[in-house]
Design a protein around this motif. Structure first.
Motif, PDB file in Angstrom:
ATOM      1  N   GLY A  40       0.816  -1.206   0.000  1.00 14.62           N
ATOM      2  CA  GLY A  40       0.000   0.000   0.000  1.00 14.62           C
ATOM      3  C   GLY A  40       0.850   1.257   0.000  1.00 14.62           C
ATOM      4  N   ASP A  41       0.204   2.389  -0.306  1.00 11.29           N
ATOM      5  CA  ASP A  41       0.880   3.698  -0.280  1.00 11.29           C
ATOM      6  C   ASP A  41       2.106   3.742  -1.185  1.00 11.29           C
ATOM      7  OD1 ASP A  41      -0.913   4.789   1.512  1.00 11.29           O
ATOM      8  OD2 ASP A  41       0.275   4.286   3.264  1.00 11.29           O
ATOM      9  N   GLY A  42       2.089   3.051  -2.291  1.00 12.41           N
ATOM     10  CA  GLY A  42       3.221   3.105  -3.200  1.00 12.41           C
ATOM     11  C   GLY A  42       4.451   2.370  -2.715  1.00 12.41           C
TER      12      GLY A  42
ATOM     13  N   ILE B 265      -4.682  22.713   4.560  1.00 15.33           N
ATOM     14  CA  ILE B 265      -5.230  21.384   4.276  1.00 15.33           C
ATOM     15  C   ILE B 265      -5.302  20.554   5.556  1.00 15.33           C
ATOM     16  CG2 ILE B 265      -4.732  19.189   3.122  1.00 15.33           C
ATOM     17  CD1 ILE B 265      -3.671  20.864   0.751  1.00 15.33           C
ATOM     18  N   GLU B 266      -4.223  20.574   6.360  1.00 15.43           N
ATOM     19  CA  GLU B 266      -4.223  19.790   7.604  1.00 15.43           C
ATOM     20  C   GLU B 266      -5.323  20.256   8.556  1.00 15.43           C
ATOM     21  OE1 GLU B 266      -2.267  17.065   8.347  1.00 15.43           O
ATOM     22  OE2 GLU B 266      -1.762  17.278   6.228  1.00 15.43           O
ATOM     23  N   ALA B 267      -5.598  21.570   8.557  1.00 14.81           N
ATOM     24  CA  ALA B 267      -6.603  22.118   9.471  1.00 14.81           C
ATOM     25  C   ALA B 267      -8.028  21.913   8.964  1.00 14.81           C
ATOM     26  CB  ALA B 267      -6.346  23.605   9.697  1.00 14.81           C
ATOM     27  N   HIS B 268      -8.188  21.529   7.706  1.00 11.30           N
ATOM     28  CA  HIS B 268      -9.526  21.417   7.127  1.00 11.30           C
ATOM     29  C   HIS B 268      -9.760  20.072   6.436  1.00 11.30           C
ATOM     30  CE1 HIS B 268      -8.864  25.774   7.543  1.00 11.30           C
ATOM     31  NE2 HIS B 268     -10.168  25.857   7.693  1.00 11.30           N
ATOM     32  N   LEU B 269      -9.064  19.040   6.864  1.00  7.17           N
ATOM     33  CA  LEU B 269      -9.222  17.732   6.220  1.00  7.17           C
ATOM     34  C   LEU B 269     -10.637  17.191   6.331  1.00  7.17           C
ATOM     35  CD1 LEU B 269      -5.937  15.797   7.136  1.00  7.17           C
ATOM     36  CD2 LEU B 269      -6.675  16.542   4.870  1.00  7.17           C
ATOM     37  N   GLU B 270     -11.361  17.591   7.357  1.00  2.30           N
ATOM     38  CA  GLU B 270     -12.717  17.064   7.521  1.00  2.30           C
ATOM     39  C   GLU B 270     -13.715  17.733   6.582  1.00  2.30           C
ATOM     40  OE1 GLU B 270     -12.354  20.409  10.592  1.00  2.30           O
ATOM     41  OE2 GLU B 270     -11.094  18.952   9.545  1.00  2.30           O
ATOM     42  N   HIS B 271     -13.303  18.807   5.910  1.00  2.00           N
ATOM     43  CA  HIS B 271     -14.200  19.522   5.012  1.00  2.00           C
ATOM     44  C   HIS B 271     -14.049  19.028   3.570  1.00  2.00           C
ATOM     45  CE1 HIS B 271     -15.177  22.140   8.294  1.00  2.00           C
ATOM     46  NE2 HIS B 271     -13.936  22.593   8.392  1.00  2.00           N
ATOM     47  N   ALA B 272     -15.052  19.312   2.757  1.00  2.00           N
ATOM     48  CA  ALA B 272     -15.022  18.921   1.344  1.00  2.00           C
ATOM     49  C   ALA B 272     -14.229  19.963   0.552  1.00  2.00           C
ATOM     50  CB  ALA B 272     -16.440  18.794   0.809  1.00  2.00           C
ATOM     51  N   LEU B 273     -12.923  19.931   0.691  1.00  2.00           N
ATOM     52  CA  LEU B 273     -12.062  20.901   0.017  1.00  2.00           C
ATOM     53  C   LEU B 273     -12.144  20.734  -1.496  1.00  2.00           C
ATOM     54  CD1 LEU B 273      -8.933  20.591   2.338  1.00  2.00           C
ATOM     55  CD2 LEU B 273     -10.554  22.500   2.259  1.00  2.00           C
TER      56      LEU B 273
ATOM     57  N   LEU C  86      -4.274  15.299  -1.259  1.00  2.00           N
ATOM     58  CA  LEU C  86      -5.360  15.412  -0.285  1.00  2.00           C
ATOM     59  C   LEU C  86      -5.815  14.037   0.194  1.00  2.00           C
ATOM     60  CD1 LEU C  86      -7.277  17.296   1.196  1.00  2.00           C
ATOM     61  CD2 LEU C  86      -8.757  17.288  -0.813  1.00  2.00           C
ATOM     62  N   LEU C  87      -5.954  13.089  -0.723  1.00  2.00           N
ATOM     63  CA  LEU C  87      -6.346  11.733  -0.320  1.00  2.00           C
ATOM     64  C   LEU C  87      -5.294  11.118   0.599  1.00  2.00           C
ATOM     65  CD1 LEU C  87      -8.162   9.234  -0.516  1.00  2.00           C
ATOM     66  CD2 LEU C  87      -6.929   8.604  -2.602  1.00  2.00           C
ATOM     67  N   ALA C  88      -4.018  11.316   0.268  1.00  2.00           N
ATOM     68  CA  ALA C  88      -2.953  10.750   1.099  1.00  2.00           C
ATOM     69  C   ALA C  88      -2.991  11.323   2.515  1.00  2.00           C
ATOM     70  CB  ALA C  88      -1.597  11.028   0.465  1.00  2.00           C
TER      71      ALA C  88
ATOM     72  N   ALA D 232     -14.413  12.660  10.129  1.00  3.49           N
ATOM     73  CA  ALA D 232     -13.290  13.448  10.641  1.00  3.49           C
ATOM     74  C   ALA D 232     -12.172  13.588   9.620  1.00  3.49           C
ATOM     75  CB  ALA D 232     -12.747  12.803  11.919  1.00  3.49           C
ATOM     76  N   CYS D 233     -12.170  12.723   8.617  1.00  4.49           N
ATOM     77  CA  CYS D 233     -11.114  12.745   7.593  1.00  4.49           C
ATOM     78  C   CYS D 233     -11.622  13.218   6.242  1.00  4.49           C
ATOM     79  CB  CYS D 233     -10.490  11.359   7.464  1.00  4.49           C
ATOM     80  SG  CYS D 233      -9.716  10.776   8.987  1.00  4.49           S
ATOM     81  N   GLY D 234     -12.858  13.720   6.201  1.00  2.32           N
ATOM     82  CA  GLY D 234     -13.352  14.323   4.973  1.00  2.32           C
ATOM     83  C   GLY D 234     -13.997  13.380   3.990  1.00  2.32           C
ATOM     84  N   PHE D 235     -14.329  12.160   4.408  1.00  2.00           N
ATOM     85  CA  PHE D 235     -15.008  11.225   3.510  1.00  2.00           C
ATOM     86  C   PHE D 235     -16.520  11.351   3.705  1.00  2.00           C
ATOM     87  CE2 PHE D 235     -10.793   9.413   4.165  1.00  2.00           C
ATOM     88  CZ  PHE D 235     -10.401   9.169   2.853  1.00  2.00           C
ATOM     89  N   ALA D 236     -17.253  11.236   2.591  1.00  2.00           N
ATOM     90  CA  ALA D 236     -18.690  11.496   2.631  1.00  2.00           C
ATOM     91  C   ALA D 236     -19.455  10.461   3.447  1.00  2.00           C
ATOM     92  CB  ALA D 236     -19.245  11.551   1.207  1.00  2.00           C
ATOM     93  N   SER D 237     -18.941   9.238   3.502  1.00  2.00           N
ATOM     94  CA  SER D 237     -19.642   8.175   4.219  1.00  2.00           C
ATOM     95  C   SER D 237     -18.650   7.096   4.620  1.00  2.00           C
ATOM     96  CB  SER D 237     -20.731   7.558   3.336  1.00  2.00           C
ATOM     97  OG  SER D 237     -20.141   6.897   2.217  1.00  2.00           O
ATOM     98  N   ALA D 238     -19.093   6.204   5.495  1.00  2.45           N
ATOM     99  CA  ALA D 238     -18.232   5.105   5.926  1.00  2.45           C
ATOM    100  C   ALA D 238     -17.918   4.181   4.756  1.00  2.45           C
ATOM    101  CB  ALA D 238     -18.910   4.326   7.058  1.00  2.45           C
ATOM    102  N   SER D 239     -18.871   3.985   3.849  1.00  5.64           N
ATOM    103  CA  SER D 239     -18.625   3.096   2.715  1.00  5.64           C
ATOM    104  C   SER D 239     -17.617   3.715   1.744  1.00  5.64           C
ATOM    105  CB  SER D 239     -19.936   2.782   1.995  1.00  5.64           C
ATOM    106  OG  SER D 239     -20.524   3.961   1.477  1.00  5.64           O
ATOM    107  N   HIS D 240     -17.722   5.018   1.504  1.00  4.87           N
ATOM    108  CA  HIS D 240     -16.746   5.694   0.645  1.00  4.87           C
ATOM    109  C   HIS D 240     -15.357   5.627   1.265  1.00  4.87           C
ATOM    110  CE1 HIS D 240     -14.912   9.586  -1.048  1.00  4.87           C
ATOM    111  NE2 HIS D 240     -14.846   8.675  -1.985  1.00  4.87           N
ATOM    112  N   PHE D 241     -15.284   5.871   2.553  1.00  5.82           N
ATOM    113  CA  PHE D 241     -14.027   5.783   3.290  1.00  5.82           C
ATOM    114  C   PHE D 241     -13.436   4.379   3.176  1.00  5.82           C
ATOM    115  CE2 PHE D 241     -12.430   4.865   7.791  1.00  5.82           C
ATOM    116  CZ  PHE D 241     -11.129   5.225   7.506  1.00  5.82           C
TER     117      PHE D 241
END
Length: 295
Positions: free
Chosen positions: A28-30, A196-204, A236-238, A261-270
């Protein structure tokens, strides 16, 4: 995730009639890893697109670089082979070694996160038969895990990140004679990282980030990639997944709360994005890495 067929160092080893692949896995993660045995061989690496970190696990006392026949390998010796390097190796006798393959994107993320520098301004410094007991121990712990078993592969991924972080902090230097052109100003880059770090929970959005640099979306995306080494959406995803991993390791919040808390729309998307990058579900990651953190 880069297939093994596109990892040049892996392919050079795999093409040898004398080399035997014991185990390999994408972590994972390259990141990808392989355990090799080889004997009485010669291998040449020519400008791979990825970085390779290696550790000799057994034997290797007859291994040397063709241009440096006096310098020989040994157990626990480490090598750092940057992308685009060239090297020629002679293996007399037996050797067992571990390879860790690192993508340019993962290198770029580490440069931003750990060193606060533009990846294009830095280079991984080549090293042959280096001594570093703590790094060698990490490699031995990594090679002792069964990467085919999901929980142990996640532990291997965690160790691989520790190995890469250590290499970035100890083996990275400035590119000599490089004049940086284009890209974002250092102050803009740092401001973006903090924002970005301060707003990761938002839909940037790309537009929201571009406005902070007074640029059009098109020019911002180009300049971001030059300075960060990867496009905005990938960065942003990383960062979102990095925060998610921390929350999963150290807390017990429901997956839905971690997702938000990490900016994903739902648990399934996350869960889907997490599995795509880390080849495991968030629940599997929490169980495996939470157990390690609690030791």
């Amino acid at each position: 995730m880069t297939p093994f067929t596109q990892l040049q160092v892996f392919n050079v080893m795999h093409a040898s009639p004398n080399a035997r692949l014991e185990l390999s896995a994408h972590l994972g993660d390259g990141l990808a890893a392989a355990l090799w045995r080889n004997r009485d061989d010669a291998r040449d690496y020519q400008a791979p697109s990825h970085h390779t970190l290696s550790c000799y696990l057994a034997d290797g006392t007859g291994t040397f670089r063709r241009q440096r026949p006096a310098d020989k390998g040994a157990p626990d010796k480490l090598c750092v082979l940057p992308a685009e390097h060239e090297s020629n190796w002679v293996i007399n006798g037996a050797i067992r070694m571990a390879h860790l393959y690192v993508s340019p994107a993962q290198f770029a993320l580490g440069c931003i996160r750990l060193l606060d520098r533009e990846p294009r301004a830095l280079q991984l410094q080549e090293a042959t038969f280096m001594d570093d007991p703590r790094q060698a121990l990490r490699f031995r712990q990594l090679s002792g895990l069964d990467w085919n078993e999901p929980a142990e592969r996640l532990l291997a991924s965690s160790l691989a990140h520790e190995i890469v972080d250590h290499a970035l902090l100890s083996q990275v230097g400035l590119r000599q004679g490089l004049r940086l052109k284009g890209g974002l100003a250092p102050s803009q880059r740092r401001q973006l990282v903090d924002y970005i770090e301060a707003h990761l929970e938002h839909a940037l959005t790309l537009g929201e980030l571009a406005v902070r640099c007074n640029l059009s979306e098109y020019h911002f995306a180009r300049m971001f990639r030059v300075s960060f080494g990867l496009p905005p959406h990938q960065y942003l995803l990383a960062r979102r997944l990095h925060r998610a991993c921390l929350l999963l390791r150290l807390g017990h919040a429901p997956l839905g709360e971690v997702a938000l808390a990490c900016g994903f729309a739902s648990a399934s998307h996350f869960s889907n994005r997490f599995r795509q990058v880390l080849a495991a579900t968030p629940g599997e990651y929490r169980q495996a890495l939470g157990r390690r953190a609690g030791r």
